[in-house]
Design a protein around this motif. Structure first.
Motif, PDB file in Angstrom:
ATOM      1  N   GLU A   8      18.518  10.161  20.378  1.00  0.00           N
ATOM      2  CA  GLU A   8      17.525  10.923  21.139  1.00  0.00           C
ATOM      3  C   GLU A   8      17.579  10.550  22.627  1.00  0.00           C
ATOM      4  OE1 GLU A   8      12.645  11.580  21.309  1.00  0.00           O
ATOM      5  OE2 GLU A   8      13.570  10.395  19.711  1.00  0.00           O
ATOM      6  N   ALA A   9      17.731   9.267  22.913  1.00  0.00           N
ATOM      7  CA  ALA A   9      17.817   8.820  24.304  1.00  0.00           C
ATOM      8  C   ALA A   9      19.070   9.367  24.974  1.00  0.00           C
ATOM      9  CB  ALA A   9      17.799   7.298  24.369  1.00  0.00           C
ATOM     10  N   MET A  10      20.186   9.395  24.247  1.00  0.00           N
ATOM     11  CA  MET A  10      21.422   9.910  24.822  1.00  0.00           C
ATOM     12  C   MET A  10      21.344  11.422  25.031  1.00  0.00           C
ATOM     13  SD  MET A  10      23.336   7.371  25.503  1.00  0.00           S
ATOM     14  CE  MET A  10      24.845   8.265  25.882  1.00  0.00           C
ATOM     15  N   ASN A  11      20.707  12.118  24.102  1.00  0.00           N
ATOM     16  CA  ASN A  11      20.530  13.562  24.274  1.00  0.00           C
ATOM     17  C   ASN A  11      19.641  13.855  25.480  1.00  0.00           C
ATOM     18  OD1 ASN A  11      22.156  14.228  22.099  1.00  0.00           O
ATOM     19  ND2 ASN A  11      20.450  14.362  20.648  1.00  0.00           N
ATOM     20  N   ARG A  12      18.619  13.038  25.669  1.00  0.00           N
ATOM     21  CA  ARG A  12      17.744  13.212  26.833  1.00  0.00           C
ATOM     22  C   ARG A  12      18.540  12.992  28.116  1.00  0.00           C
ATOM     23  NH1 ARG A  12      12.175   9.762  28.074  1.00  0.00           N
ATOM     24  NH2 ARG A  12      11.844  10.573  30.185  1.00  0.00           N
ATOM     25  N   PHE A  13      19.388  11.974  28.134  1.00  0.00           N
ATOM     26  CA  PHE A  13      20.220  11.707  29.306  1.00  0.00           C
ATOM     27  C   PHE A  13      21.088  12.916  29.631  1.00  0.00           C
ATOM     28  CE2 PHE A  13      24.624  10.256  30.397  1.00  0.00           C
ATOM     29  CZ  PHE A  13      24.397  10.042  31.742  1.00  0.00           C
ATOM     30  N   ARG A  14      21.741  13.476  28.623  1.00  0.00           N
ATOM     31  CA  ARG A  14      22.632  14.598  28.874  1.00  0.00           C
ATOM     32  C   ARG A  14      21.853  15.844  29.300  1.00  0.00           C
ATOM     33  NH1 ARG A  14      25.448  11.906  24.460  1.00  0.00           N
ATOM     34  NH2 ARG A  14      27.386  11.074  25.344  1.00  0.00           N
ATOM     35  N   ALA A  15      20.674  16.030  28.760  1.00  0.00           N
ATOM     36  CA  ALA A  15      19.854  17.171  29.175  1.00  0.00           C
ATOM     37  C   ALA A  15      19.395  17.012  30.622  1.00  0.00           C
ATOM     38  CB  ALA A  15      18.651  17.310  28.242  1.00  0.00           C
ATOM     39  N   GLU A  16      19.011  15.807  30.995  1.00  0.00           N
ATOM     40  CA  GLU A  16      18.584  15.572  32.369  1.00  0.00           C
ATOM     41  C   GLU A  16      19.755  15.721  33.337  1.00  0.00           C
ATOM     42  OE1 GLU A  16      16.792  11.732  32.047  1.00  0.00           O
ATOM     43  OE2 GLU A  16      14.855  12.533  31.431  1.00  0.00           O
ATOM     44  N   TYR A  17      20.944  15.299  32.895  1.00  0.00           N
ATOM     45  CA  TYR A  17      22.102  15.499  33.753  1.00  0.00           C
ATOM     46  C   TYR A  17      22.405  16.986  33.903  1.00  0.00           C
ATOM     47  CZ  TYR A  17      26.804  16.000  35.426  1.00  0.00           C
ATOM     48  OH  TYR A  17      27.895  16.411  36.148  1.00  0.00           O
ATOM     49  N   ALA A  18      22.284  17.741  32.836  1.00  0.00           N
ATOM     50  CA  ALA A  18      22.548  19.178  32.916  1.00  0.00           C
ATOM     51  C   ALA A  18      21.626  19.835  33.940  1.00  0.00           C
ATOM     52  CB  ALA A  18      22.370  19.824  31.537  1.00  0.00           C
ATOM     53  N   ALA A  19      20.351  19.409  33.964  1.00  0.00           N
ATOM     54  CA  ALA A  19      19.411  19.959  34.950  1.00  0.00           C
ATOM     55  C   ALA A  19      19.804  19.538  36.365  1.00  0.00           C
ATOM     56  CB  ALA A  19      17.998  19.494  34.624  1.00  0.00           C
ATOM     57  N   LEU A  20      20.210  18.291  36.526  1.00  0.00           N
ATOM     58  CA  LEU A  20      20.633  17.796  37.835  1.00  0.00           C
ATOM     59  C   LEU A  20      21.889  18.530  38.298  1.00  0.00           C
ATOM     60  CD1 LEU A  20      20.181  15.681  40.066  1.00  0.00           C
ATOM     61  CD2 LEU A  20      21.581  14.095  38.725  1.00  0.00           C
ATOM     62  N   ARG A  21      22.822  18.725  37.403  1.00  0.00           N
ATOM     63  CA  ARG A  21      24.061  19.428  37.722  1.00  0.00           C
ATOM     64  C   ARG A  21      23.772  20.863  38.155  1.00  0.00           C
ATOM     65  NH1 ARG A  21      28.052  22.628  35.386  1.00  0.00           N
ATOM     66  NH2 ARG A  21      30.233  21.904  35.688  1.00  0.00           N
ATOM     67  N   ALA A  22      22.880  21.523  37.437  1.00  0.00           N
ATOM     68  CA  ALA A  22      22.519  22.896  37.791  1.00  0.00           C
ATOM     69  C   ALA A  22      21.913  22.957  39.191  1.00  0.00           C
ATOM     70  CB  ALA A  22      21.548  23.461  36.759  1.00  0.00           C
ATOM     71  N   HIS A  23      21.126  21.948  39.528  1.00  0.00           N
ATOM     72  CA  HIS A  23      20.523  21.868  40.861  1.00  0.00           C
ATOM     73  C   HIS A  23      21.617  21.747  41.932  1.00  0.00           C
ATOM     74  CE1 HIS A  23      17.744  20.723  44.047  1.00  0.00           C
ATOM     75  NE2 HIS A  23      18.479  19.648  44.269  1.00  0.00           N
ATOM     76  N   TRP A  24      22.630  20.927  41.663  1.00  0.00           N
ATOM     77  CA  TRP A  24      23.726  20.760  42.620  1.00  0.00           C
ATOM     78  C   TRP A  24      24.504  22.058  42.837  1.00  0.00           C
ATOM     79  CZ3 TRP A  24      25.904  15.784  39.893  1.00  0.00           C
ATOM     80  CH2 TRP A  24      25.096  14.682  40.250  1.00  0.00           C
ATOM     81  N   LEU A  25      24.660  22.839  41.777  1.00  0.00           N
ATOM     82  CA  LEU A  25      25.516  24.022  41.830  1.00  0.00           C
ATOM     83  C   LEU A  25      24.774  25.286  42.244  1.00  0.00           C
ATOM     84  CD1 LEU A  25      27.613  23.466  38.557  1.00  0.00           C
ATOM     85  CD2 LEU A  25      28.298  22.969  40.898  1.00  0.00           C
ATOM     86  N   THR A  26      23.451  25.212  42.364  1.00  0.00           N
ATOM     87  CA  THR A  26      22.644  26.404  42.631  1.00  0.00           C
ATOM     88  C   THR A  26      22.344  26.535  44.115  1.00  0.00           C
ATOM     89  OG1 THR A  26      21.619  26.255  40.449  1.00  0.00           O
ATOM     90  CG2 THR A  26      20.507  27.625  42.089  1.00  0.00           C
ATOM     91  N   PRO A  27      22.628  27.688  44.724  1.00  0.00           N
ATOM     92  CA  PRO A  27      22.260  27.900  46.137  1.00  0.00           C
ATOM     93  C   PRO A  27      20.749  27.815  46.323  1.00  0.00           C
ATOM     94  CG  PRO A  27      23.807  29.579  45.377  1.00  0.00           C
ATOM     95  CD  PRO A  27      23.352  28.831  44.158  1.00  0.00           C
ATOM     96  N   GLY A  28      20.338  27.367  47.490  1.00  0.00           N
ATOM     97  CA  GLY A  28      18.914  27.283  47.781  1.00  0.00           C
ATOM     98  C   GLY A  28      18.359  25.886  47.699  1.00  0.00           C
ATOM     99  N   GLY A  29      19.119  24.946  47.125  1.00  0.00           N
ATOM    100  CA  GLY A  29      18.668  23.565  47.064  1.00  0.00           C
ATOM    101  C   GLY A  29      18.915  22.859  48.380  1.00  0.00           C
ATOM    102  N   ALA A  30      18.586  21.581  48.432  1.00  0.00           N
ATOM    103  CA  ALA A  30      18.802  20.802  49.642  1.00  0.00           C
ATOM    104  C   ALA A  30      20.297  20.512  49.804  1.00  0.00           C
ATOM    105  CB  ALA A  30      18.018  19.494  49.573  1.00  0.00           C
ATOM    106  N   GLY A  31      20.833  20.803  50.997  1.00  0.00           N
ATOM    107  CA  GLY A  31      22.219  20.493  51.281  1.00  0.00           C
ATOM    108  C   GLY A  31      23.160  21.556  50.752  1.00  0.00           C
ATOM    109  N   PRO A  32      24.466  21.416  51.049  1.00  0.00           N
ATOM    110  CA  PRO A  32      25.467  22.384  50.598  1.00  0.00           C
ATOM    111  C   PRO A  32      25.566  22.446  49.082  1.00  0.00           C
ATOM    112  CG  PRO A  32      26.345  20.935  52.316  1.00  0.00           C
ATOM    113  CD  PRO A  32      25.038  20.357  51.883  1.00  0.00           C
ATOM    114  N   VAL A  33      25.939  23.604  48.578  1.00  0.00           N
ATOM    115  CA  VAL A  33      26.132  23.775  47.143  1.00  0.00           C
ATOM    116  C   VAL A  33      27.429  23.087  46.731  1.00  0.00           C
ATOM    117  CG1 VAL A  33      26.431  25.447  45.286  1.00  0.00           C
ATOM    118  CG2 VAL A  33      24.885  25.955  47.188  1.00  0.00           C
ATOM    119  N   ALA A  34      27.379  22.336  45.649  1.00  0.00           N
ATOM    120  CA  ALA A  34      28.569  21.649  45.160  1.00  0.00           C
ATOM    121  C   ALA A  34      29.463  22.623  44.403  1.00  0.00           C
ATOM    122  CB  ALA A  34      28.169  20.495  44.254  1.00  0.00           C
ATOM    123  N   SER A  35      30.754  22.348  44.382  1.00  0.00           N
ATOM    124  CA  SER A  35      31.688  23.099  43.560  1.00  0.00           C
ATOM    125  C   SER A  35      31.840  22.391  42.219  1.00  0.00           C
ATOM    126  CB  SER A  35      33.051  23.188  44.255  1.00  0.00           C
ATOM    127  OG  SER A  35      33.652  21.904  44.321  1.00  0.00           O
TER     128      SER A  35
END
Length: 387
Positions: free
Chosen positions: A278-305
């Motif tokens: 459960e802890a590992m699944n939570r980690f991967r879910a939180e990373y997925a949200a963080l990754r989406a933030h990096w790749l989505t226009p409109g966030g702070a700073g340039p969009v990551a590739s």
């Protein structure tokens, strides 16, 4: 992603094999020492002085420019940071492979404690390095058969802790020469820091110290020597790294709490794997949200590739106790070293002298002294970092 916690100290096996003088390629320990010696000698033979590379008429302009940058960064390390003025990183080797060596790390299924190997000079360390990926994978398979969680990863940088300066020193390598400027100078400063202070058998102390030096030194370099473009690129990648580090640190805390409950609450073998999963699944879910933030226009700073986050993706996909425990060695005591640097009025020589004094204390005592430099956080470390 360039992961600063994935490095190798190669000196223990090399020194031991040189001392034996007659080691031969056999199975087991002597076979390991032999591959270490052979691989190191091949690497050293491939290296040539930077000036000779720069003078070549057929050198690629990008490589010539980067080697010139390396010369400037090397001079900066000596003049501005008090790092050793010796033969290291004044030669360059094109290895024609993706990594200098491959490290193997391992940990029990319900603990964040690295399996260790003990060598002359450096004592017991929590990784084992191989010059071919196949040999590293074979070692990992043996450890996995013993019930350990394992990780194998390519290491871009190679260090002999300054012991081989008489033979030309550690060279710059093709495995990291093309990194972005900020990342490149960080790694250079990190490896040189290991030649200033090295406490035998204390990976956490050694790597946290070198990481603190690289962070402080690269901040100075970027502020005074780098172009606005290089500073902006580094700031963007550093923001991602800080966010990811916060996420993994929170997950390590969560996992450590679970493993402590194993003893305190006598959790059954049926419930413990489920709680860990459960802890590992939570980690991967939180990373997925963080990754989406990096790749989505409109966030702070340039969009990551997707290419810029590919290293994070690979790390998360393979994450286990071994990878979390290895990462901890590179950042757990960094705030303490940074606080010590401030206490010494940001004077490099005073800072190095203070670290040397700490390195001479027993391990538990030096760790306790370092932790005393850092004020206790006002918020719980168990809180999930915001994405």
């Amino acid at each position: 992603m360039h992961q600063p916690f994935h490095r190798l100290r190669a000196m223990p096996t090399l020194l031991f094999c040189l001392a034996l003088a007659g080691c031969t390629s056999t199975t087991g320990t002597l076979g390991y020492y032999w591959q270490s010696l052979r691989g190191h000698l091949q690497l050293m033979q491939a290296a040539e002085p930077i000036d000779r590379w720069i003078a070549r008429p057929d050198i690629a302009p990008a490589l010539r420019e980067r080697l010139q940058l390396a010369q400037r960064a090397r001079a900066f390390a000596v003049a501005e940071m008090g790092l050793p003025d010796n033969a290291s990183y004044r030669r360059y080797a094109d290895l024609q492979r993706k990594a200098a060596v491959w490290n193997v790390v391992a940990a029990p299924p319900y603990a964040l404690t690295l399996h260790t190997w003990c060598f002359p000079v450096t004592g017991c360390i929590g990784y084992r390095g191989y010059f071919t990926e196949a040999d590293a994978q074979a070692e990992a398979a043996q450890l996995a058969a013993q019930g350990l969680e394992v990780e194998v990863y390519g290491v871009p940088a190679y260090s002999t802790l300054g012991y081989m300066n008489w033979a030309g020193g550690d060279p710059l390598l093709s495995t990291f020469i093309a990194w972005p400027e900020g990342e490149f100078v960080r790694l250079l400063f990190h490896e040189l820091a290991h030649q200033v202070v090295y406490a035998e058998g204390d990976t956490l102390f050694n790597e946290s110290f070198a990481t603190a030096v690289e962070r402080i030194g690269s901040a100075r370099w970027l502020a005074t020597e780098a172009s606005p473009t290089a500073r902006e690129a580094f700031a963007t990648s550093e923001a991602r790294r800080i966010a990811f580090r916060a996420l993994t640190r929170a997950t390590r805390t969560r996992l450590a709490d679970i493993y402590e409950q194993k003893e305190a609450l006598a959790l059954t073998q049926q419930s413990l794997p489920a709680i860990k999963n459960e802890a590992m699944n939570r980690f991967r879910a939180e990373y997925a949200a963080l990754r989406a933030h990096w790749l989505t226009p409109g966030g702070a700073g340039p969009v990551a590739s997707t290419a810029q986050v590919a290293g994070y993706d690979r790390w998360v996909a393979k994450a286990n106790n071994a990878s979390f425990a290895a990462q901890a060695a590179y950042d757990e005591l960094v705030p303490a070293f940074e606080a010590l640097f401030e206490r010494e009025d940001r004077d490099w020589q005073r800072f190095y002298d203070a670290v040397r004094r700490l390195s001479q204390q027993p391990q538990a005592q030096r760790h306790a002294a370092l932790q005393a430099f850092v004020p206790r956080p006002t918020t719980s470390a168990k809180e999930t970092p915001g994405a």
